[in-house]
Structure formats: C-alpha cells, structure tokens
Design an enzyme around this catalytic site. Sequence first.
Site, PDB file in Angstrom:
ATOM      1  N   TRP A 104       0.541  -1.060  -0.105  1.00  0.00           N
ATOM      2  CA  TRP A 104       0.128   0.056  -0.179  1.00  0.00           C
ATOM      3  C   TRP A 104       1.318   0.941   0.213  1.00  0.00           C
ATOM      4  CZ3 TRP A 104      -4.150  -1.745  -1.805  1.00  0.00           C
ATOM      5  CH2 TRP A 104      -4.969  -2.851  -1.592  1.00  0.00           C
ATOM      6  N   ASP A 173      -1.448   6.204   5.964  1.00  0.00           N
ATOM      7  CA  ASP A 173      -2.963   5.646   5.609  1.00  0.00           C
ATOM      8  C   ASP A 173      -3.001   4.675   7.010  1.00  0.00           C
ATOM      9  OD1 ASP A 173      -4.292   3.416   4.908  1.00  0.00           O
ATOM     10  OD2 ASP A 173      -2.894   3.229   3.063  1.00  0.00           O
ATOM     11  N   LYS A 197     -12.041  -2.251   6.706  1.00  0.00           N
ATOM     12  CA  LYS A 197     -11.664  -3.048   7.719  1.00  0.00           C
ATOM     13  C   LYS A 197     -12.305  -2.437   8.868  1.00  0.00           C
ATOM     14  CE  LYS A 197      -8.220  -2.768   4.324  1.00  0.00           C
ATOM     15  NZ  LYS A 197      -8.096  -4.279   3.759  1.00  0.00           N
TER      16      LYS A 197
HETATM   17  C1  LIG Z   1      -3.218  -0.075   4.598  1.00  0.00           C
HETATM   18  C2  LIG Z   1      -4.561  -0.175   3.348  1.00  0.00           C
HETATM   19  N1  LIG Z   1      -4.788   0.594   2.161  1.00  0.00           N
HETATM   20  C3  LIG Z   1      -5.222   1.210   1.244  1.00  0.00           C
HETATM   21  C4  LIG Z   1      -5.746   0.383   1.300  1.00  0.00           C
HETATM   22  C5  LIG Z   1      -6.500  -0.142  -0.195  1.00  0.00           C
HETATM   23  O1  LIG Z   1      -8.262   0.521   0.041  1.00  0.00           O
HETATM   24  P1  LIG Z   1      -9.220   0.728  -0.899  1.00  0.00           P
HETATM   25  O2  LIG Z   1      -9.932  -0.482  -1.092  1.00  0.00           O
HETATM   26  O3  LIG Z   1     -10.275   1.356   0.063  1.00  0.00           O
HETATM   27  O4  LIG Z   1      -8.460   1.991  -2.055  1.00  0.00           O
HETATM   28  C6  LIG Z   1      -6.197  -0.976   1.676  1.00  0.00           C
HETATM   29  C7  LIG Z   1      -6.922  -2.484   1.546  1.00  0.00           C
HETATM   30  O5  LIG Z   1      -7.543  -2.846   1.094  1.00  0.00           O
HETATM   31  C8  LIG Z   1      -5.465  -0.803   2.572  1.00  0.00           C
HETATM   32  O6  LIG Z   1      -5.205  -2.374   3.693  1.00  0.00           O
END
Ligand SMILES: Cc1ncc(COP(=O)(O)O)c(C=O)c1O
Length: 362
Positions: A104, A173, A197
Amino acid sequence: MAENRIFNFNAGPAVLPLPVLEEIQASFLNFKGSGMSITEVSHRSVWFDDVINDAVARTKRLLGLDDKFHVLFLQGGASMQFAMVPMNFLPEGKSADYVNTGTWSTKAIKEAKILKKAHRVAATSEDRNFAYIPKNIPFDKDAVYVHLTSNNTIKGTQWAEFPDTGGVPIVADMSSDIMSRPLDVEKFGVIYAGAQKNIGPAGVCMVIVRDDMLKTIPDNLPSMLNYKTFTESNSMYNTPPCFSIYTIQLVMKWLEETVGGLAAMEKINQEKAGLLYDFMDSTDFYNATADKDSRSLMNVTFRLPSEDLEKLLIKEATAAGMGGLKGHRSVGGCRASIYNAMPVEGVQTLVDFMKAFEKKNG
Ligand SMILES: Cc1ncc(COP(=O)(O)O)c(C=O)c1O
C-alpha cells in the site's frame, strides 16, 4: 454468537460489531420514524444531518481531535487518497518523504510519481520482503509531509510507535488500524482510512485533515479532488455514501458506549493478538512472518511447514466456522485479521483449533 454467523477473519470487508448490525437490522425499514430506510432518506434531510454530525462528533471525541481538525467522508477509497494527498499538499518546489513498508505504501509512492511530484523514499523495508518497520529514519526536515502506512494489512506489520519527524506532519494511511488505539494526534497533518476494515462498510473513506494543511492547496484542482470542497460542505458537496456513513456512526457509538474508548479498545486488541502470537511462539509448527518488534495487532500473518498444510488448515477452519484465514493472494500463507470487532472468544476459538490441528498434523 448469533445463529449461523461465523468468526470472520477476513482482511476487508471485514467483521463488524454484532450490536451494530442488529441496530441496522432493527431500524432498517423505518429509520427514526421517517417511514423510510436510511438508504432512502435524503442526504439533505434532518435525519441524515443528525447521522453525519454525530459520526463526526464521536470520531473527534474518540481521537481527542480539537477544532483544528476536519473529519471528512470521501469516496474513491484509500486508493484515491494516494493521489489526492500529493495533488493537494505537495506544491511545486517542495518535496515529501515516503516510508515504504509494503504494497500500500508502494501504491501511494506510485501516485506521487505519476503526478511528477518531488518526493523521496526516506526508508524502505523491501530488502527483507517488508517483514519489519524501519527505524532511525533520516527524514528531510524541509519535507512538507512524511507519508507512512500505519498498519500493513498484507505483510502483518504495524508501527508500534510513530517516528519523530522533527515536526514535519505525518500523513498516515490508517486503513487497517484506525480506532484500534489512542493516537498522539498532534503529530498528524492527515489521517485517512478506507472504512471497510475497522470502522464500517466499503464505499467510504474517513479523512482527518488539520486545518493548516489546507493553506497550500492549489486552486486548479477539480472540485471532487480538492479537500476544501469537502471541508466547506460537511462532506456533502454531492451525494455522500449515506449507508456507509450511518454504519460508521454506529461503530463509533459502540466504541464510545460499549467498549469504553480507544484505550480500552487497545487493551482488548493487545489481549487478542497476544493469544495468537504467544501460542505461535511456543511451537515451531506455526511461524509468524513479521519481526517481533514490528508485529501487527490487527493482521496476524503466519506460515505452516508446507503450502499443503496451509490449504488444509484454511479448509478445516472454514468447515469449523472460521472464515477468511487465507493470506493475501500476493504473499500466500495464512492471515488472521483480528480487527476491533473480532471478539476475544473468536481468537481463543482459533488458537484452540490451531493447537488441535498441530496435534493431528505436526
Ligand atoms: C493499508 C491499506 N491501504 C489502502 C488500501 C486500499 O483501500 P481501498 O480499497 O479503500 O482503496 C488497503 C486495502 O485494501 C489497505 O489495507
């Protein structure tokens, strides 16, 4: 446990508190005497105003946010924030620091690159497959922000403490650990989290922005990609994801009134993670993949002696009422996501199952 419900160890969308789901069910057909469900009322109505204002107020109380912080609800997920952060907060002639602790963070860095924004990777744990959180990072004291991922959902690592950035605001994040513990909010310029989550359903991203961060936003951004659009409209410039925000409101109410706040939540999370890690440390059959000092309290990633045994464990656990234990498709292995709403009983049931599985197959 309610009838036919499993212990849900999915990484996200993930388990929600049962009292929240029950309240949604009970009030679904006639929300607060409106004669409509929450998915049918106008977002310009008093009913929805109460929902969003209460969600914001409870979020502020739980995290101890004062008036210089805005709590926003945006769409596009955390992934949209990867781009919005540099678009809004990284002006020409300035640079930002990024810490790369996995998939991420890598995606966040990619967006800064696509936008041709000046940035530096101040530290990375890629050398050991992201099994740890870097320490003693030489941050650029002139950076406009330091971006990091507080909890790495895929690799099972988490910042136990946030780094000293020399006063540079942290942009975090927190998709997979927001509201799991108290925070020293003064360190943060921006916190964002895809809700699916730890705080609600998919479809909304909670964004917390410190007011002074808004000063350098360029005036040539599309409205929907400019944080000011949302600070100036209480997140209702356009139709917001009403049902997701409503669920967040109920999760915040559960955290405040049933759990008793974030310090109490953290204690429970430590207890749950301790049950799993202590057990795994007592045997060679299960191996936690993250370094001890970097272990996540939210996503416990582990391996068994073979992939066949991992597949068997996941299959037998599913049959025994424990779902979602498969590791992320990019890394394999097993992962137990034990977010706020996972009860201690669920983790104890998993540990008991893992003990019996080892006896049979070890
Ligand atoms: C730490 C983290 N950041 C970002 C994301 C991406 O999130 P989203 O699907 O809301 O764009 C995720 C998850 O899937 C994640 O676990």
